[in-house]
Design a protein around this motif. Structure first.
Motif, PDB file in Angstrom:
ATOM      1  N   THR A   1       8.407 -16.188   8.300  1.00 60.95           N
ATOM      2  CA  THR A   1       8.047 -17.556   7.892  1.00 60.95           C
ATOM      3  C   THR A   1       7.291 -18.302   8.986  1.00 60.95           C
ATOM      4  OG1 THR A   1      10.226 -18.339   8.640  1.00 60.95           O
ATOM      5  CG2 THR A   1      10.007 -17.722   6.309  1.00 60.95           C
ATOM      6  N   ARG A   2       7.072 -17.635  10.109  1.00 60.74           N
ATOM      7  CA  ARG A   2       6.335 -18.208  11.231  1.00 60.74           C
ATOM      8  C   ARG A   2       6.956 -19.517  11.706  1.00 60.74           C
ATOM      9  NH1 ARG A   2       0.193 -17.219   8.952  1.00 60.74           N
ATOM     10  NH2 ARG A   2       0.641 -15.189   8.047  1.00 60.74           N
ATOM     11  N   THR A   3       8.278 -19.516  11.764  1.00 62.87           N
ATOM     12  CA  THR A   3       8.998 -20.678  12.287  1.00 62.87           C
ATOM     13  C   THR A   3       9.505 -20.414  13.704  1.00 62.87           C
ATOM     14  OG1 THR A   3      11.033 -19.907  11.218  1.00 62.87           O
ATOM     15  CG2 THR A   3       9.674 -21.490  10.005  1.00 62.87           C
TER      16      THR A   3
ATOM     17  N   GLY B   1       7.973 -19.045  17.675  1.00 57.00           N
ATOM     18  CA  GLY B   1       6.829 -18.652  18.486  1.00 57.00           C
ATOM     19  C   GLY B   1       6.995 -17.236  19.011  1.00 57.00           C
TER      20      GLY B   1
ATOM     21  N   ARG C   1      12.659 -15.645  10.485  1.00 61.41           N
ATOM     22  CA  ARG C   1      11.885 -16.605  11.265  1.00 61.41           C
ATOM     23  C   ARG C   1      10.500 -16.058  11.604  1.00 61.41           C
ATOM     24  NH1 ARG C   1      14.407 -20.083  15.801  1.00 61.41           N
ATOM     25  NH2 ARG C   1      12.567 -21.253  15.116  1.00 61.41           N
TER      26      ARG C   1
ATOM     27  N   LYS D   1       1.451 -12.515  13.701  1.00 55.77           N
ATOM     28  CA  LYS D   1       1.335 -13.945  13.441  1.00 55.77           C
ATOM     29  C   LYS D   1       2.676 -14.640  13.659  1.00 55.77           C
ATOM     30  CE  LYS D   1      -2.297 -12.971  10.064  1.00 55.77           C
ATOM     31  NZ  LYS D   1      -2.688 -12.988   8.634  1.00 55.77           N
ATOM     32  N   PHE D   2       2.635 -15.680  14.491  1.00 53.17           N
ATOM     33  CA  PHE D   2       3.824 -16.461  14.817  1.00 53.17           C
ATOM     34  C   PHE D   2       3.466 -17.939  14.784  1.00 53.17           C
ATOM     35  CE2 PHE D   2       4.617 -12.345  16.697  1.00 53.17           C
ATOM     36  CZ  PHE D   2       5.961 -12.135  16.438  1.00 53.17           C
ATOM     37  N   ARG D   3       4.479 -18.774  14.885  1.00 56.79           N
ATOM     38  CA  ARG D   3       4.226 -20.202  14.995  1.00 56.79           C
ATOM     39  C   ARG D   3       3.390 -20.456  16.254  1.00 56.79           C
ATOM     40  NH1 ARG D   3       9.366 -23.719  15.969  1.00 56.79           N
ATOM     41  NH2 ARG D   3       8.973 -23.013  18.097  1.00 56.79           N
ATOM     42  N   GLY D   4       2.300 -21.146  16.058  1.00 55.41           N
ATOM     43  CA  GLY D   4       1.465 -21.498  17.195  1.00 55.41           C
ATOM     44  C   GLY D   4       0.336 -20.540  17.478  1.00 55.41           C
TER      45      GLY D   4
END
Length: 278
Positions: A226-228, A230, A223, A173-176
């Motif tokens: 915290t999924r900040t 991508g 990062r 799981k990542f940003r986006g």
């Protein structure tokens, strides 16, 4: 039965030479204590599990042979001779397929052959349980590859759930977005070797993305957690630490991320292949 190819000999070409063709390594080994899915299906090796009339190994090998981008195939396992029974005679004796003995470490075994006469650059790594591999999936992957030293195929969660809402996968799981691995790894040149050596150190954590990113320092780990960041940016930063260019290749085909790790997967893959093959 024909003899196993020696590790110091190269496989012949499957297609006429043009631009550098890919060497495809199929990982077909298993742990010394055996594999639960092999035991479940009453076969010696997981790669020999039959699905709708063909072993998984045969299905992967045939998909690779049919690709105009693949020049050689290397099947890697602890006991390569035993795996020949998982291929029809026309494949088992083909010059374009080499059988190479591996040791107990996947990454170490890969590291020992990439860039040699056995597996010249560029190298594509896949697995024998990637039973839904097709020419379409391979075309998407190769067309999206634009020179990255290391590229990893993934499928985004929305793509998977739109096609198979009940599918259970491991998600990074990542940003986006969230992504599941598709068992296709591009190692383009010698610059990729540090990534393979690194993989050897973190192989046991391959299902836990946060543990892998922890090796690149607390900032990248924070990062990621915290999924900040991508996925593409995270891989790029990790690659920079190893002085190489690394990127994910996001495939638009849900089946690319469905392999056979448990009985539910086998049931799903069997159903897909029965519908696909009539």
């Amino acid at each position: 039965m024909p003899p196993v190819h020696n590790p110091d000999s190269s496989a012949g070409d499957l297609h006429p030479a043009k631009t550098p063709l890919w060497t495809a390594i199929i990982l077909a080994g298993q742990r010394p204590e055996g594999d639960p899915m092999a035991a479940y299906c009453n076969v010696t090796y997981k790669a020999l599990i039959p699905i709708n009339g063909q072993t998984m190994l045969e299905r992967v090998a045939r998909a690779l042979i049919a690709s105009p981008d693949v020049g050689k195939i290397v099947i890697m396992a602890q006991s390569p001779e035993e795996l020949k029974s998982g291929l029809s005679p026309d494949l088992a004796t083909q010059d374009g397929i080499a059988f190479v003995a591996s040791n107990n470490g996947i990454a170490t075994s890969i590291h020992n052959v990439i860039g040699t006469a056995i597996a010249p650059w560029p190298v594509l790594v896949t697995t024998a349980d990637n039973a839904l591999l097709t020419g379409e999936i391979l075309d998407c992957f190769f067309q999206a590859h634009n020179g990255q030293d290391v590229a990893v195929a993934v499928v985004e969660r929305q793509t998977m759930l739109a096609a198979y809402p009940d599918a259970r996968r491991t998600w990074l799981k990542f940003r986006g977005g969230a992504y599941s691995g598709a068992n296709l790894f591009a190692l383009h040149n010698a610059a990729a070797k540090p990534a393979v050596a690194f993989w050897s150190a973190v192989e046991k954590d391959r299902k836990k993305g946060w543990k892998i990113f922890a090796h690149f320092g607390p900032w990248l780990l924070l990062r990621a957690l915290t999924r900040t960041i991508g996925f593409k940016q995270a891989m790029a930063q990790a690659g920079e630490r190893m002085a190489l260019r690394a990127e994910p290749i996001i495939l638009p085909i849900a089946e690319a991320a469905i392999d056979v790790d448990k009985p539910d997967d086998l049931e799903l893959v069997t159903g897909i292949l029965e519908r696909r093959e009539g």
